[in-house]
Scaffold this motif. Structure first.
Motif, mmCIF file in Angstrom:
data_model
loop_
_atom_site.group_PDB
_atom_site.id
_atom_site.type_symbol
_atom_site.label_atom_id
_atom_site.label_comp_id
_atom_site.label_asym_id
_atom_site.label_seq_id
_atom_site.Cartn_x
_atom_site.Cartn_y
_atom_site.Cartn_z
ATOM 1 N N ILE A 178 0.712 -1.056 -0.010
ATOM 2 C CA ILE A 178 -0.078 -0.029 -0.199
ATOM 3 C C ILE A 178 1.010 1.293 -0.036
ATOM 4 N N PHE A 179 1.943 1.227 0.800
ATOM 5 C CA PHE A 179 2.728 2.402 0.785
ATOM 6 C C PHE A 179 3.670 2.709 -0.467
ATOM 7 N N SER A 180 3.820 1.333 -1.000
ATOM 8 C CA SER A 180 4.595 1.501 -2.135
ATOM 9 C C SER A 180 4.011 2.099 -3.526
ATOM 10 N N ALA A 181 2.605 1.918 -3.265
ATOM 11 C CA ALA A 181 1.730 2.569 -4.219
ATOM 12 C C ALA A 181 1.087 4.047 -4.017
ATOM 13 N N ILE A 182 1.526 4.568 -2.971
ATOM 14 C CA ILE A 182 1.510 5.926 -2.650
ATOM 15 C C ILE A 182 2.595 6.613 -2.996
ATOM 16 N N SER A 183 2.391 7.932 -3.779
ATOM 17 C CA SER A 183 3.729 8.657 -4.226
ATOM 18 C C SER A 183 4.601 8.938 -3.267
ATOM 19 N N GLY A 184 4.162 9.691 -2.264
ATOM 20 C CA GLY A 184 4.890 10.331 -1.246
ATOM 21 C C GLY A 184 5.535 9.204 -0.166
ATOM 22 N N LYS A 185 6.773 8.884 -0.242
ATOM 23 C CA LYS A 185 7.147 7.938 0.680
ATOM 24 C C LYS A 185 8.432 8.525 1.704
ATOM 25 N N GLN A 186 8.548 8.133 2.970
ATOM 26 C CA GLN A 186 9.419 8.297 3.722
ATOM 27 C C GLN A 186 9.880 7.195 4.642
ATOM 28 N N PHE A 187 11.142 6.807 5.049
ATOM 29 C CA PHE A 187 11.344 5.701 5.748
ATOM 30 C C PHE A 187 10.545 5.361 6.845
ATOM 31 N N TYR A 188 10.115 6.311 7.676
ATOM 32 C CA TYR A 188 9.593 6.183 9.037
ATOM 33 C C TYR A 188 8.071 5.966 8.759
ATOM 34 N N TYR A 189 7.526 5.969 7.210
ATOM 35 C CA TYR A 189 6.162 5.544 7.414
ATOM 36 C C TYR A 189 6.054 3.949 7.645
ATOM 37 N N LEU A 190 7.236 3.319 7.400
ATOM 38 C CA LEU A 190 7.188 1.567 7.818
ATOM 39 C C LEU A 190 7.375 1.462 9.268
#
Length: 551
Positions: free
Chosen positions: A322-334
């Motif tokens: 899901i977070f890979s499909a979202i354009s905005g990414k940060q390390f701490y999202y995981l």
């Protein structure tokens, strides 16, 4: 020497105390995130408006208010200070270790529960990324704790499905979701909903589950939990939206959910970015041969039939996708997924006979990696790094690298210890890594990241009635540090805002940021910030030299 399992909470709590002591004593509030969040909390305290957060006098819709409420709660007890806000999010990081332990006890049968519940928190804390991030005033460590609470509720609900007590689990799930919504909006849902919806994958394999599926009751309960979580969030969002105005209302109901998740242009990264980042997030465990040998069990021995393993996979993999499909990414999202990794690794190590046996070379790679980091720290001031207007490499106290090198040697010497001792040694290595980096960077942080001296100067001018403006976008970085009583005007964004400020504030001052040496005129004062200079300009000088504030 075998590590007594009942004493491991003391170990990970002690390691947490060590890294927090180093962080609090060595690091100022970090611009721009930490200073921004404390600015919002400060304005909430100063103005007495606990419903609608504000930043620099304007409504702040980027985050819900729970962190700011918790900061203000502590200020109400201890008075306004800097140390309490810096403990709030890290305290949730410590709580997450204990919640990971609780979840392990729920997921694994009695034969493995003691081991997994004792080792998983050490694996979690032993990740370099987790150990660093647990010291920061950010939202995601709080979100992780509430995600774990909700997931414990999921297991409770499944185990009680069909009995009258089943709804208590769904209530706990809803509470975790609701508190997560108050922490970071709907971003809590990808960490919780896939696990609950994939109950057919893990439910029948979980020891102590219901005899029959009861899927109608299950999904009805999940829906009720989501509704409860939404109700908790809406209990704040509805009155806040009414009080904050139409723009604020649209922002908190759209900008924090679909608008941000579908089209988050900030921090945009390609879809494969998290996959490439995982080895970094999982250091030093990816360098430990015992972890790889244990991971091989996933392809044999019927390990994937274990309910606890399936639960963690249903937690980690969908969130990653899901977070890979979202354009905005940060390390701490995981971050909320890292406990799943820790639980799986602890479980696999417990049942792997080869991992249980120690080998002389088993700790070589993690130990050598620590020695390599130590050497890099020593070499940093001497490397041919890019030329910067204000270099800071020579300020690094590289001698603290000896501490990290000693820890690496200690890890290699721990190769003959039982498995629990080796895991403890790697967790201690993470703590030493955080402590040594903080101590080595302390002179740098004090010289080029600490904005408090400038903020105090701004506060003095403000008390004297001097109007202040910030050239370019302002992130509130001086508001709490200087305990400012008025907003700083933002200029340099839209013509002719700078001209208007000069016209109406002939005695005012403008804060500007410079990437190159200043040659056009003399500012009132200058401060180092990262690799740049912050200059304070009298408006009379800016009027005579219109381009002086530009980078």
């Amino acid at each position: 020497m075998t590590l007594p399992l009942h004493r491991t909470p003391w170990l990970w709590s002690g390691l947490w105390l060590c890294v927090m002591a180093a962080a609090l004593s060595s690091r100022p509030l970090m611009p721009m995130d930490e200073t921004r969040y404390l600015a919002v909390a400060w304005e909430m305290w100063r103005d007495g408006d606990f419903l609608v957060p504000h930043l620099n006098g304007e409504t702040y819709s980027h985050k819900p208010p729970l962190l700011f409420w918790l900061i203000n709660l502590g200020w109400g007890v201890f008075g306004v200070n800097e140390w309490w806000p810096r403990l709030v999010a890290p305290a949730f990081g410590l709580a997450s270790l204990f919640l990971t332990r609780r979840l392990a006890l729920e997921l694994w049968p009695e034969t493995a529960a003691a081991w997994v519940s004792s080792m998983a928190p050490l694996v979690l804390f032993g990740g370099f990324f987790w150990a660093v991030f647990t010291t920061l005033t950010m939202f995601d460590m709080i979100l992780t704790a509430f995600a774990l609470i909700a997931l414990i509720g999921v297991v409770w609900a499944w185990r009680s499905l069909g009995s009258s007590g089943g709804w208590s689990g769904f209530a706990l799930m809803g509470l975790g979701i609701g508190l997560g919504v108050l922490t970071k909006g709907p971003a809590i849902l990808p960490h919780i909903l896939p696990v609950a919806l994939l109950a057919p994958v893990w439910g029948r394999h979980l020891q102590g589950g219901p005899g029959g599926p009861g899927w109608g009751r299950w999904y009805s309960g999940v829906l009720c939990a989501v509704i409860l979580g939404a109700a908790i969030g809406l209990a704040w969002a509805v009155p806040a939206g009414m009080a904050g105005g139409e723009a604020y209302r649209d922002a908190i109901f759209w900008g924090q959910s679909a608008g941000r998740m579908v089209s988050s242009f900030a921090h945009s990264q390609p879809w494969w970015w998290y996959g490439a980042a995982l080895p970094v997030l999982l250091l030093p465990w990816v360098l430990w041969p015992a972890a790889w040998k244990a991971a091989r069990r996933l392809s044999r021995d019927g390990v994937l039939a274990e309910g606890g393993i399936r639960f963690c996979i249903a937690w980690f993999v969908p969130a990653l996708l899901i977070f890979s499909a979202i354009s905005g990414k940060q390390f701490y999202y995981l971050l909320p997924e890292l406990p799943a990794f820790a639980l799986v690794l602890a479980s696999l190590l417990d049942a792997d006979e080869e991992a249980q046996r120690s080998a002389p070379s088993g700790m070589l790679l993690p130990g050598l990696f620590a020695v390599f980091l130590s050497a890099a720290l020593f070499a940093l001031p001497h490397l041919p790094l890019p030329q910067l207007p204000q270099p800071w490499w020579d300020l690094v106290a590289s001698g603290w690298g000896l501490l990290l090198a000693a820890a690496g040697a200690g890890v290699m010497a721990a190769a003959r210890l039982p498995l629990s001792g080796r895991i403890a040694a790697l967790a201690a290595l993470a703590a030493v890594f955080v402590v040594s980096i903080h101590l080595a960077m302390r002179p740098v942080l004090a010289a080029v990241f600490d904005l408090k001296p400038l903020a105090i100067r701004l506060a003095e001018w403000q008390r004297e009635g001097v109007a202040l403006a910030n050239y370019s976008k302002y992130h509130g970085q001086y508001n709490f540090l200087g305990r400012l009583s008025k907003p700083i005007i933002q200029v340099g964004m839209f013509h002719p805002d700078t001209v208007e400020f000069i016209k109406h504030n002939p005695g005012g001052k403008i804060i500007a940021y410079h990437d190159k040496p200043i040659t056009q005129a003399a500012p009132v004062a200058t401060y180092r910030f990262r690799s740049r200079l912050i200059a304070i300009w009298d408006v009379s000088v800016v009027a005579r030299h219109p381009g002086v504030t530009e980078r």
